[in-house]
Design a protein around this motif. Structure first.
Motif, short mmCIF file in Angstrom:
data_model
loop_
_atom_site.label_atom_id
_atom_site.label_comp_id
_atom_site.label_asym_id
_atom_site.label_seq_id
_atom_site.Cartn_x
_atom_site.Cartn_y
_atom_site.Cartn_z
N PRO A 1 0.64 -0.87 -0.33
CA PRO A 1 -0.37 -0.05 0.10
C PRO A 1 0.70 1.05 -0.84
N VAL A 2 0.67 2.33 -0.68
CA VAL A 2 2.05 3.02 -1.23
C VAL A 2 1.13 4.78 -1.42
N ILE A 3 1.31 5.65 -0.07
CA ILE A 3 0.49 6.98 -0.93
C ILE A 3 1.92 7.33 -1.77
N ALA A 4 1.03 8.43 -3.30
CA ALA A 4 1.62 8.78 -3.88
C ALA A 4 1.66 9.76 -4.90
N GLY A 5 1.68 10.48 -5.70
CA GLY A 5 1.01 11.20 -6.18
C GLY A 5 1.95 12.60 -6.94
N VAL A 6 2.02 12.75 -8.13
CA VAL A 6 3.27 13.60 -9.32
C VAL A 6 3.07 14.91 -8.86
N VAL A 7 4.11 15.35 -8.79
CA VAL A 7 4.69 16.23 -8.33
C VAL A 7 5.49 17.62 -9.47
N SER A 8 5.78 16.79 -10.57
CA SER A 8 5.68 17.66 -11.20
C SER A 8 5.16 16.70 -13.40
N ALA A 9 4.72 17.88 -14.06
CA ALA A 9 5.64 16.90 -15.39
C ALA A 9 5.84 17.96 -16.09
N ASP A 10 6.41 17.34 -16.88
CA ASP A 10 7.34 18.08 -18.51
C ASP A 10 6.62 19.15 -18.99
N PRO A 11 6.89 19.99 -19.57
CA PRO A 11 6.26 21.05 -20.12
C PRO A 11 5.72 20.37 -21.94
N ASP A 12 6.16 19.23 -22.62
CA ASP A 12 5.89 18.49 -23.50
C ASP A 12 5.13 17.30 -23.48
N ALA A 13 5.57 16.64 -22.72
CA ALA A 13 5.06 15.30 -22.07
C ALA A 13 4.15 15.04 -21.12
N GLY A 14 4.67 15.69 -20.06
CA GLY A 14 3.33 15.79 -19.28
C GLY A 14 4.10 14.77 -18.32
#
Length: 301
Positions: free
Chosen positions: A83-96
């Motif tokens: 069980p993991v707590i996770a999230g996206v903190v930054s996205a690439d300007p082109d690819a996301g």
């Protein structure tokens, strides 16, 4: 990052983007590729035994006491269900933000490990984040590249899969894989996590769990923490809170119903643990997640 590694991961990203949305093709080689356009909130996720790779952007993963922000310079091996707590903190300007999760086939891992020279036993803790080698990056890029050549999958996927496992076993993450595959101590952890997952509502204690998997409390505690990064009690709490969130958001349970269903005997204890993990009281958090799903089409799992 080594230029060879960077080049191979660029190739993998290109192949992943080119075939984004073709889940059937990815499933044939045990892959799940996903893309989001912007950062996300932290949320509960269940990781099965797998290799997790970030190809663009950065994410935050909380496993037990480990709290890491990482991107394409590292990878994560999950040897047992976690069980993991996770999230996206930054996205690439082109690819996301683009990630790939490759399911580990325990049969292949066992076969490849058996054919290799027995590694030196090192009881030192293994870092949760793995370090790429040129050989591993090259093999992984060729695995992702099979998405561009579906006619080659039946012949090449088994061969490339074995090479990826071989290269993984040659990295600093070999102990993490071997801890859960093909040895008695690892089997104890895998059996314990499976029991807790199937029967999370039961009033487990460490002595009860150790007896159920036929080992000592000290062995279970030490090996469990080494493989999962958590104690059995922490693991069970994370499982229960994640399942409770799912029940409230997806099944429409009240906080009291969800708490009872996952094994909490005290509503105040459940509310306190839930708030500490998710940052909001149970009912308020469930409503917030439902709103996010309506706005963004994101999933709670």
């Amino acid at each position: 990052m080594d230029h060879v590694i960077s080049d191979r991961l660029d190739r993998a990203l290109t192949s992943a983007l080119r075939t984004m949305g073709n889940a059937e093709r990815a499933t044939r080689i045990g892959l799940r590729v996903s893309q989001v356009s912007r950062p996300t909130e932290l949320g509960y996720q269940r990781y099965t035994p797998s290799l997790s790779v970030v190809l663009a952007g950065r994410k935050r993963s909380i496993v037990g006491d480990d709290d890491d922000v990482w991107g394409r310079e590292r990878f994560i091996i999950t040897p047992v269900d976690l069980p993991v707590i996770a999230g996206v903190v930054s996205a690439d300007p082109d690819a996301g933000f683009v990630s790939a999760i490759w399911q580990l086939d325990t049969r292949i891992v066992t076969e490849v490990a058996a054919a290799m020279p027995r590694p030196h036993r090192d009881d030192a803790p293994t870092a949760r984040l793995g370090t790429w080698t040129p050989g591993l990056a090259d093999a992984f890029a060729r695995l992702i590249g099979l998405l561009d050549a579906p006619e080659d999958i039946p012949v090449l996927a088994p061969l490339v899969s074995r090479e990826v496992v071989l290269r993984l076993l040659q990295t600093d993450q070999a102990p993490r894989i071997l801890a859960a595959v093909g040895n008695r101590e690892g089997d104890v952890v895998a059996e314990a996590t499976a029991l807790l997952t199937r029967r999370m509502a039961e009033p487990w204690s460490v002595p009860d769990l150790a007896a159920a998997v036929r080992t000592s409390e000290s062995t279970l505690f030490a090996r469990f923490r080494q493989v999962t990064g958590m104690t059995p009690v922490q693991y069970l709490r994370r499982l229960r809170l994640g399942e409770a969130r799912h029940r409230m958001v997806v099944l429409g349970d009240s906080a009291a119903q969800a708490a009872a269903a996952v094994g909490y005997r005290s509503a105040s204890h459940f509310s306190r643990d839930y708030h500490a993990l998710h940052g909001r009281p149970p009912a308020a958090d469930a409503e917030w997640v439902r709103q996010q799903i309506m706005l963004n089409g994101s999933s709670v799992r």
